[in-house]
Write a protein that holds these residues in place. Sequence first.
Motif, PDB file in Angstrom:
ATOM      1  N   CYS A 140      74.401  37.757  23.861  1.00  0.00           N
ATOM      2  CA  CYS A 140      73.800  37.138  23.442  1.00  0.00           C
ATOM      3  C   CYS A 140      72.792  37.128  24.127  1.00  0.00           C
ATOM      4  CB  CYS A 140      74.389  35.760  24.110  1.00  0.00           C
ATOM      5  SG  CYS A 140      73.760  33.644  24.238  1.00  0.00           S
ATOM      6  N   ASN A 141      71.303  36.501  23.863  1.00  0.00           N
ATOM      7  CA  ASN A 141      70.598  36.760  25.423  1.00  0.00           C
ATOM      8  C   ASN A 141      70.118  35.902  26.769  1.00  0.00           C
ATOM      9  OD1 ASN A 141      69.040  34.496  23.698  1.00  0.00           O
ATOM     10  ND2 ASN A 141      67.912  35.530  22.920  1.00  0.00           N
ATOM     11  N   LEU A 142      71.128  34.545  26.068  1.00  0.00           N
ATOM     12  CA  LEU A 142      70.925  33.529  27.307  1.00  0.00           C
ATOM     13  C   LEU A 142      70.399  32.535  26.310  1.00  0.00           C
ATOM     14  CD1 LEU A 142      72.272  34.716  31.048  1.00  0.00           C
ATOM     15  CD2 LEU A 142      73.742  33.581  29.364  1.00  0.00           C
ATOM     16  N   THR A 143      69.514  32.632  26.603  1.00  0.00           N
ATOM     17  CA  THR A 143      67.933  31.637  26.562  1.00  0.00           C
ATOM     18  C   THR A 143      68.486  31.049  24.740  1.00  0.00           C
ATOM     19  OG1 THR A 143      66.217  32.163  25.354  1.00  0.00           O
ATOM     20  CG2 THR A 143      65.589  32.390  27.378  1.00  0.00           C
ATOM     21  N   ILE A 144      68.866  31.537  24.131  1.00  0.00           N
ATOM     22  CA  ILE A 144      68.717  30.661  22.612  1.00  0.00           C
ATOM     23  C   ILE A 144      69.727  30.031  23.021  1.00  0.00           C
ATOM     24  CG2 ILE A 144      70.888  32.447  21.968  1.00  0.00           C
ATOM     25  CD1 ILE A 144      68.149  31.168  19.449  1.00  0.00           C
ATOM     26  N   LEU A 145      70.714  29.393  23.886  1.00  0.00           N
ATOM     27  CA  LEU A 145      71.452  28.677  24.390  1.00  0.00           C
ATOM     28  C   LEU A 145      70.885  27.155  24.966  1.00  0.00           C
ATOM     29  CD1 LEU A 145      75.090  30.261  26.440  1.00  0.00           C
ATOM     30  CD2 LEU A 145      74.079  30.080  23.130  1.00  0.00           C
ATOM     31  N   GLU A 146      69.334  27.448  25.052  1.00  0.00           N
ATOM     32  CA  GLU A 146      68.843  26.119  25.817  1.00  0.00           C
ATOM     33  C   GLU A 146      67.508  25.894  24.483  1.00  0.00           C
ATOM     34  OE1 GLU A 146      67.826  25.761  29.819  1.00  0.00           O
ATOM     35  OE2 GLU A 146      70.306  25.314  28.711  1.00  0.00           O
ATOM     36  N   THR A 147      67.652  26.297  23.981  1.00  0.00           N
ATOM     37  CA  THR A 147      67.148  25.560  22.361  1.00  0.00           C
ATOM     38  C   THR A 147      67.698  24.629  21.951  1.00  0.00           C
ATOM     39  OG1 THR A 147      67.993  27.186  20.714  1.00  0.00           O
ATOM     40  CG2 THR A 147      65.846  28.166  22.178  1.00  0.00           C
ATOM     41  N   GLY A 148      66.682  23.740  21.133  1.00  0.00           N
ATOM     42  CA  GLY A 148      67.401  22.417  20.362  1.00  0.00           C
ATOM     43  C   GLY A 148      68.901  23.134  19.367  1.00  0.00           C
ATOM     44  N   ALA A 149      68.246  24.025  18.567  1.00  0.00           N
ATOM     45  CA  ALA A 149      69.494  24.597  17.646  1.00  0.00           C
ATOM     46  C   ALA A 149      70.640  25.126  18.196  1.00  0.00           C
ATOM     47  CB  ALA A 149      69.007  25.316  16.587  1.00  0.00           C
ATOM     48  N   GLY A 150      70.334  25.372  19.952  1.00  0.00           N
ATOM     49  CA  GLY A 150      71.798  25.867  20.077  1.00  0.00           C
ATOM     50  C   GLY A 150      72.444  25.874  21.077  1.00  0.00           C
ATOM     51  N   ARG A 151      71.731  24.271  21.752  1.00  0.00           N
ATOM     52  CA  ARG A 151      72.451  23.812  22.951  1.00  0.00           C
ATOM     53  C   ARG A 151      74.379  23.476  22.898  1.00  0.00           C
ATOM     54  NH1 ARG A 151      69.187  23.043  26.701  1.00  0.00           N
ATOM     55  NH2 ARG A 151      66.738  21.815  26.220  1.00  0.00           N
ATOM     56  N   ASP A 152      75.103  23.747  21.304  1.00  0.00           N
ATOM     57  CA  ASP A 152      75.804  23.002  20.855  1.00  0.00           C
ATOM     58  C   ASP A 152      76.655  25.046  20.746  1.00  0.00           C
ATOM     59  OD1 ASP A 152      74.794  23.704  18.775  1.00  0.00           O
ATOM     60  OD2 ASP A 152      76.673  23.128  17.534  1.00  0.00           O
ATOM     61  N   LEU A 153      76.206  25.821  20.955  1.00  0.00           N
ATOM     62  CA  LEU A 153      76.765  27.012  20.924  1.00  0.00           C
ATOM     63  C   LEU A 153      78.070  27.429  22.046  1.00  0.00           C
ATOM     64  CD1 LEU A 153      74.149  29.139  19.545  1.00  0.00           C
ATOM     65  CD2 LEU A 153      76.071  28.799  18.298  1.00  0.00           C
ATOM     66  N   PRO A 154      77.399  27.109  23.170  1.00  0.00           N
ATOM     67  CA  PRO A 154      78.592  27.528  24.233  1.00  0.00           C
ATOM     68  C   PRO A 154      80.082  26.418  23.494  1.00  0.00           C
ATOM     69  CG  PRO A 154      76.663  27.017  25.358  1.00  0.00           C
ATOM     70  CD  PRO A 154      75.802  26.825  23.485  1.00  0.00           C
ATOM     71  N   GLU A 155      80.087  25.233  24.077  1.00  0.00           N
ATOM     72  CA  GLU A 155      81.182  24.569  22.851  1.00  0.00           C
ATOM     73  C   GLU A 155      81.321  25.755  21.437  1.00  0.00           C
ATOM     74  OE1 GLU A 155      78.087  22.868  23.720  1.00  0.00           O
ATOM     75  OE2 GLU A 155      79.009  22.020  25.401  1.00  0.00           O
ATOM     76  N   ILE A 189      70.187  30.993  34.083  1.00  0.00           N
ATOM     77  CA  ILE A 189      71.154  30.723  34.668  1.00  0.00           C
ATOM     78  C   ILE A 189      71.572  29.398  34.351  1.00  0.00           C
ATOM     79  CG2 ILE A 189      70.596  29.468  37.509  1.00  0.00           C
ATOM     80  CD1 ILE A 189      71.336  32.602  37.075  1.00  0.00           C
ATOM     81  N   ARG A 190      70.291  28.403  33.779  1.00  0.00           N
ATOM     82  CA  ARG A 190      71.056  26.805  33.048  1.00  0.00           C
ATOM     83  C   ARG A 190      72.471  27.358  32.166  1.00  0.00           C
ATOM     84  NH1 ARG A 190      65.797  25.331  33.294  1.00  0.00           N
ATOM     85  NH2 ARG A 190      65.990  25.548  30.447  1.00  0.00           N
ATOM     86  N   ALA A 191      71.741  28.528  30.986  1.00  0.00           N
ATOM     87  CA  ALA A 191      72.834  28.958  30.283  1.00  0.00           C
ATOM     88  C   ALA A 191      74.377  29.215  31.367  1.00  0.00           C
ATOM     89  CB  ALA A 191      72.507  29.360  29.315  1.00  0.00           C
ATOM     90  N   ILE A 192      73.829  29.912  31.908  1.00  0.00           N
ATOM     91  CA  ILE A 192      75.382  30.515  32.720  1.00  0.00           C
ATOM     92  C   ILE A 192      76.122  29.441  33.457  1.00  0.00           C
ATOM     93  CG2 ILE A 192      76.039  32.113  34.588  1.00  0.00           C
ATOM     94  CD1 ILE A 192      73.764  34.018  33.801  1.00  0.00           C
ATOM     95  N   ARG A 193      75.044  28.283  34.078  1.00  0.00           N
ATOM     96  CA  ARG A 193      76.121  27.449  34.496  1.00  0.00           C
ATOM     97  C   ARG A 193      76.562  26.534  33.292  1.00  0.00           C
ATOM     98  NH1 ARG A 193      72.064  26.013  37.333  1.00  0.00           N
ATOM     99  NH2 ARG A 193      72.499  26.972  39.131  1.00  0.00           N
ATOM    100  N   THR A 194      75.688  26.604  32.172  1.00  0.00           N
ATOM    101  CA  THR A 194      76.257  25.988  30.975  1.00  0.00           C
ATOM    102  C   THR A 194      77.804  26.258  31.071  1.00  0.00           C
ATOM    103  OG1 THR A 194      74.500  24.466  30.045  1.00  0.00           O
ATOM    104  CG2 THR A 194      77.129  24.486  28.870  1.00  0.00           C
ATOM    105  N   LEU A 195      78.197  27.864  30.872  1.00  0.00           N
ATOM    106  CA  LEU A 195      79.038  28.710  29.685  1.00  0.00           C
ATOM    107  C   LEU A 195      80.055  28.293  30.885  1.00  0.00           C
ATOM    108  CD1 LEU A 195      76.984  31.816  28.783  1.00  0.00           C
ATOM    109  CD2 LEU A 195      78.518  29.823  27.392  1.00  0.00           C
ATOM    110  N   ASN A 196      80.067  28.265  32.245  1.00  0.00           N
ATOM    111  CA  ASN A 196      80.637  28.082  33.640  1.00  0.00           C
ATOM    112  C   ASN A 196      81.361  26.544  33.290  1.00  0.00           C
ATOM    113  OD1 ASN A 196      78.959  29.932  36.899  1.00  0.00           O
ATOM    114  ND2 ASN A 196      80.192  31.196  34.789  1.00  0.00           N
ATOM    115  N   GLY A 197      80.621  25.536  33.373  1.00  0.00           N
ATOM    116  CA  GLY A 197      81.447  24.378  32.950  1.00  0.00           C
ATOM    117  C   GLY A 197      82.192  24.069  31.617  1.00  0.00           C
ATOM    118  N   LEU A 198      82.687  25.225  30.888  1.00  0.00           N
ATOM    119  CA  LEU A 198      84.020  24.867  30.522  1.00  0.00           C
ATOM    120  C   LEU A 198      84.823  26.797  30.496  1.00  0.00           C
ATOM    121  CD1 LEU A 198      80.856  25.117  27.330  1.00  0.00           C
ATOM    122  CD2 LEU A 198      82.629  23.287  27.849  1.00  0.00           C
TER     123      LEU A 198
END
Length: 356
Positions: A140-155, A189-198
């Motif tokens: 994962c390039n991390l920024t994809i998790l910040e896109t609209g279609a990718g925001r629920d990918l961490p879950e 960094i925001r994406a990593i923080r989201t992953l940490n939260g899960l």
Amino acid sequence: MTATSAARTLRVVSLRSRRDPLASGDRQRELLRQLPIAREFEDALATAPGLTPLRPTGIDILQINVGKLCNQTCRHCHVDAGPDREEVMTRETFEHVLALLRRTDIPLVDITGGAPELNPHFRWFVEQVSALGRRVLDRCNLTILETGAGRDLPEFFAKHGVEVVCSLPHYRALGTDSQRGQGVYEKSIRAIRTLNGLGYGQGGDLRLTLVTNPVGAFLPASQASLEGEWKRELKRLHDVTFDSLIAITNMPISRYLEWLQESENLEAYLTKLVAAFNPVAAAEVMCRNTLSVGWDGMLFDCDFNQMLEMPLQTSRGSMHIRDFDADALAGRTIQTDRHCFGCTAGAGSSCGGATA
């Protein structure tokens, strides 16, 4: 960073779309062959007992490139991926992959791209592989998790126990943004923080691995020492954590090859790789236990050979995944060329990090 380097960093058109000669794997290999070096890769390999010819040891990892479409265009990208690439794996080819998994016991499926999550069949495929009881790894390039279609990918990743391997050039903003574009570091960094939260990156079952590669024309430092430094600094700077760090040597192909040529570092960099050849690292190169599948289903010895358009060769010639033949694959000689010095220099380099 100069205006010129910034322009290169933020360029959003791939070599392929620019119709650059370096979009051709043959042209890349030809350019490397024109350079004066102390010895060829096969000559260096001959100094390592039992490695000539170079043969596979099995298939522990099935690495699948599901397409070259990406939401980023990075200056070092060996895939030449970007928003302007249209190559994506079809549902039919995914079905061939699943059929192969059902009749083998390959334990790990390594999904890469481009941004693999942009393939429209990505989530379905992860669900299918997970249902087979195989370990799934997503690059994962991390920024994809910040896109609209990718925001629920961490879950989604957490639900299916996906190991997330995330690329981050440096633990500071300058090193990352100079390679990937302004603002990429902050999003990462925001994406990593989201992953940490899960629960990712906490030392448990949800593994979070970061991948770093040098931003210039040099080899990475010790992976073990870098990991300690990165863990300390990312915790101090942003209070984020991860499980392990992979340090990868930049391969002199595709857009990194273009950068080396434009910055007049190409000959010196290849010379450095050749001089740093390590027979111990050569024995553990990833092409020996990994089978690489292209977006169109063609089989390759490794992801780098795939990008150089060097299909693996068996007694039956090249092979598509629908024609998988375990015996023919086991008896093949692995295809090599000068770029292979990138995997055998110093501590070695693979998609799993240092090899020696």
